[in-house]
Design an enzyme around this catalytic site. Structure first.
Site, mmCIF file in Angstrom:
data_model
loop_
_atom_site.group_PDB
_atom_site.id
_atom_site.type_symbol
_atom_site.label_atom_id
_atom_site.label_comp_id
_atom_site.label_asym_id
_atom_site.label_seq_id
_atom_site.Cartn_x
_atom_site.Cartn_y
_atom_site.Cartn_z
ATOM 1 N N GLU A 30 0.824 -1.223 0.000
ATOM 2 C CA GLU A 30 0.000 0.000 0.000
ATOM 3 C C GLU A 30 0.855 1.269 0.000
ATOM 4 O O GLU A 30 0.404 2.341 0.404
ATOM 5 C CB GLU A 30 -0.941 -0.016 1.206
ATOM 6 C CG GLU A 30 -1.969 -1.122 1.106
ATOM 7 C CD GLU A 30 -2.758 -1.275 2.398
ATOM 8 O OE1 GLU A 30 -3.851 -0.706 2.467
ATOM 9 O OE2 GLU A 30 -2.284 -1.947 3.318
ATOM 10 N N SER A 158 -6.550 -2.956 1.381
ATOM 11 C CA SER A 158 -6.945 -2.371 0.091
ATOM 12 C C SER A 158 -7.529 -3.398 -0.877
ATOM 13 O O SER A 158 -7.413 -3.269 -2.088
ATOM 14 C CB SER A 158 -5.765 -1.669 -0.590
ATOM 15 O OG SER A 158 -5.235 -0.693 0.264
ATOM 16 N N TYR A 228 -10.008 3.730 -4.525
ATOM 17 C CA TYR A 228 -9.083 4.856 -4.632
ATOM 18 C C TYR A 228 -9.249 5.711 -5.881
ATOM 19 O O TYR A 228 -8.779 6.826 -5.929
ATOM 20 C CB TYR A 228 -7.633 4.343 -4.549
ATOM 21 C CG TYR A 228 -7.401 3.680 -3.226
ATOM 22 C CD1 TYR A 228 -7.394 4.435 -2.056
ATOM 23 C CD2 TYR A 228 -7.267 2.308 -3.127
ATOM 24 C CE1 TYR A 228 -7.233 3.834 -0.831
ATOM 25 C CE2 TYR A 228 -7.093 1.705 -1.904
ATOM 26 C CZ TYR A 228 -7.081 2.466 -0.762
ATOM 27 O OH TYR A 228 -6.935 1.869 0.452
ATOM 28 N N ARG A 267 -10.443 2.553 12.143
ATOM 29 C CA ARG A 267 -11.694 2.542 11.364
ATOM 30 C C ARG A 267 -12.082 1.099 11.112
ATOM 31 O O ARG A 267 -11.271 0.319 10.608
ATOM 32 C CB ARG A 267 -11.442 3.250 10.029
ATOM 33 C CG ARG A 267 -12.689 3.771 9.334
ATOM 34 C CD ARG A 267 -12.427 4.004 7.855
ATOM 35 N NE ARG A 267 -12.464 2.740 7.169
ATOM 36 C CZ ARG A 267 -11.549 2.320 6.289
ATOM 37 N NH1 ARG A 267 -10.525 3.059 5.978
ATOM 38 N NH2 ARG A 267 -11.676 1.140 5.724
ATOM 39 N N ASP A 269 -14.490 -1.869 9.381
ATOM 40 C CA ASP A 269 -15.378 -2.174 8.253
ATOM 41 C C ASP A 269 -16.416 -3.190 8.709
ATOM 42 O O ASP A 269 -16.077 -4.196 9.351
ATOM 43 C CB ASP A 269 -14.568 -2.754 7.087
ATOM 44 C CG ASP A 269 -13.590 -1.739 6.508
ATOM 45 O OD1 ASP A 269 -13.835 -0.526 6.675
ATOM 46 O OD2 ASP A 269 -12.584 -2.160 5.890
ATOM 47 N N GLU A 283 -13.145 -6.151 9.729
ATOM 48 C CA GLU A 283 -11.758 -5.882 10.131
ATOM 49 C C GLU A 283 -11.690 -4.498 10.745
ATOM 50 O O GLU A 283 -12.615 -3.695 10.625
ATOM 51 C CB GLU A 283 -10.828 -5.936 8.915
ATOM 52 C CG GLU A 283 -11.164 -4.881 7.870
ATOM 53 C CD GLU A 283 -9.953 -4.434 7.058
ATOM 54 O OE1 GLU A 283 -8.826 -4.829 7.359
ATOM 55 O OE2 GLU A 283 -10.161 -3.632 6.121
ATOM 56 N N ASN A 285 -8.898 -1.217 10.849
ATOM 57 C CA ASN A 285 -7.661 -0.645 10.316
ATOM 58 C C ASN A 285 -7.101 0.325 11.341
ATOM 59 O O ASN A 285 -7.769 1.288 11.710
ATOM 60 C CB ASN A 285 -7.958 0.100 9.012
ATOM 61 C CG ASN A 285 -8.580 -0.814 7.970
ATOM 62 O OD1 ASN A 285 -7.906 -1.657 7.399
ATOM 63 N ND2 ASN A 285 -9.891 -0.686 7.766
ATOM 64 N N GLY A 289 -6.568 5.212 5.845
ATOM 65 C CA GLY A 289 -6.177 6.152 4.792
ATOM 66 C C GLY A 289 -6.479 7.594 5.170
ATOM 67 O O GLY A 289 -7.446 7.885 5.881
#
Ligand code: ADP
Ligand code: MG
Length: 334
Positions: A30, A158, A228, A267, A269, A283, A285, A289
């Site tokens: 990433e 990602s 993205y 964050r 998901d 998951e 993070n 991002g």
């Protein structure tokens, strides 16, 4: 929709934060996203008057941070060697406070299987899964979990290396693709329904969930391209979920964050099963991002915190797991 918590910018003297390294780039898959995140953060911190400098661990040894007098680090690295506890451990040894979670929470959250084990043990909902180490085990997982099934590397991000398997014949290719990115592969029950993501800001008792974002991707396919580069994916925030659901998701995500011992920010998901409306954690993070398209800034904005104020607040929260001097400096009986 519930009322969003109103966040106020932190009152902090930017100069008192000292010389700050924005860690970006790095060695992970990433890297490109990280360079975009780091560029945004660097510009924001400089606008706020912070003495911030870019630092790419792929170009210079991390140890240079100590000799160059950095007082704090903003971690804008994603994935392995950045989000996984390794860089956090190095910063601990150097005694340089850093943004986000500590060593343990970072490395657990990087591993989707380990994360799911903890969530399940704590009674938090996550889709059923099997950890697999071969094509045969992937096929056996397909027989057990049913179609469709998601096959993904345990420690990647990602949407890299991820396949939605709808027929048994796809298992071999899906396993090989995931295993190409990480020898640890997981098969997961597919949850058909709404996809949402929810940031958390703060630590311990002060941690709070931010507004939930409902992600609507073209064809329901939220892949790397859509994440993205697409203008077609819609991000609905304040979200349009039925009354009460947003608050339930925020409470679930906060519990998921606390259970792993996360701090600073993260964050999670979540998929909401269309039939039962039950949420399932996918998951979390721990170094999300921070690009122009990114989700944490989008949610924070709705809660009253703009991009620059968010960056400053995260930096002001930088900490060490263990603020004691290193053992060599302390001396002692051994
Ligand atoms: N079990 C699942 N059910 C439905 N969709 C999934 C599932 N696992 C992953 N996905 C989809 O793939 C995307 C990426 O998966 P995720 O587990 O968040 O890994 P990462 O973001 O680290 O690649 C999710 O945002 C979601 O759109
Ligand atoms: Mg994800």
């Amino acid at each position: 929709m519930t009322a969003a918590p109103i966040l106020s910018p932190v009152a902090v003297d930017p100069r008192a934060l000292g010389k700050v390294a924005v860690l970006m780039g790095g060695h992970s898959a990433e890297r490109e996203v990280s360079l975009m995140s780091g560029g945004g953060v660097l510009a924001a911190l400089r606008r706020a008057g912070v003495d911030a400098h870019p630092f790419d661990p792929a170009e210079r040894p991390l140890w240079a941070l100590a000799s160059e007098g950095f007082a704090r680090a903003f971690i804008a690295l994603h994935g392995r060697f950045g989000e996984d506890g390794t860089v956090q451990g190095a910063l601990e040894l150097m005694g340089i406070p850093y943004t986000g979670s500590g060593v343990l929470a970072s490395s657990v959250a990087m591993d989707k299987v380990m994360t799911k084990r903890i969530w399940r043990a704590e009674g938090l909902p996550t889709p059923d899964w099997r950890q697999v180490a071969s094509v045969e085990e992937t096929q056996a997982a397909f027989d057990a979990l049913g179609a469709p099934m998601i096959v993904k590397p345990a420690r990647e991000g990602s949407t890299i290396g991820l396949t939605k398997v709808t027929a048994r014949e796809q298992c071999a290719e899906a396993y090989r693709l995931a295993a190409h990115h990480d020898p640890e592969v997981l098969c997961e029950q597919f949850i058909a329904g709404d996809e949402v993501t929810c940031p958390v800001l703060g630590s311990g008792a002060a941690a709070q969930a931010l507004p939930v974002i409902h992600i609507v991707a073209p064809g329901g396919n939220y892949d790397y391209q859509n994440k993205y580069f697409s203008d077609d994916t819609r991000y609905i925030v304040p979200c349009d979920l039925p009354a009460g659901e947003e608050a339930a998701i925020q409470a679930l995500v906060l519990a998921a964050y606390r259970t792993l011992g996360c701090r600073g920010w993260a964050r999670a998901d979540v998929m909401i099963d269309a039939a039962t409306r039950r949420p399932y954690l996918l998951e979390i993070n721990t170094s999300p991002g921070m690009t122009g398209h990114s989700l944490v800034p989008m949610s924070a904005r709705v809660a009253g915190l703009d991009y620059d104020a968010l960056c400053l607040r995260l930096l002001a929260d930088a900490a060490l797991d263990n603020p004691l001097p290193a053992p060599a400096a302390r001396g002692g009986e051994r």
